[in-house]
Design a protein around this motif. Structure first.
Motif: not given
Length: 135
Positions: A14, A45, A81
């Motif tokens: 990630l 992920a 993210s």
């Protein structure tokens, strides 16, 4: 031991996706594709269907991650993210998706007890974070 190694591998993947998305957004000036790259990495992920997962309402997404046994540390990386994905969607002109990703990020951060917000998606903050994480 195996579980910890697996978690570290997922986190490293990630973090690598975050780095590649930053390079794509800056080098190719392709913010929306950089956001999509992050969205795919989040799906990878979590070992969940990323497209279905990221179509959920913010609270539902956070709840699914919690009940699926997502490690709290990974939850923090997912929140970062998502904030970065939000930033890139906004830069690409997709304000609706940017708003959704920001809300999802905030919900995930809260669910996993991380004190991160949209400021964590700035280039300076991300560079410091990646450096600290060893990426």
């Amino acid at each position: 031991m195996f579980e910890q190694d697996y978690l570290m591998r997922i986190i490293a993947q990630l973090l690598g996706a975050i780095r590649r998305s930053m390079e794509r957004a800056a080098g190719e000036d392709d913010a929306e594709n950089a956001a999509r790259m992050l969205d795919l990495a989040i799906g990878d992920a979590t070992d969940l269907d990323g497209e279905a997962l990221l179509s959920l309402a913010p609270g539902s997404l956070a709840g699914i991650l919690q009940v699926s046994g997502t490690d709290p540390k990974l939850g923090g990386h997912i929140a970062r993210s998502l904030f970065l994905s939000s930033r890139y969607y906004g830069e690409g002109g997709n304000d609706e998706m940017a708003a959704l990703r920001a809300e999802q990020a905030a919900a995930v951060a809260a669910a996993f007890g991380h004190d991160v917000d949209a400021s964590c998606a700035s280039d300076g903050e991300l560079e410091a974070f990646l450096e600290e994480a060893g990426e």
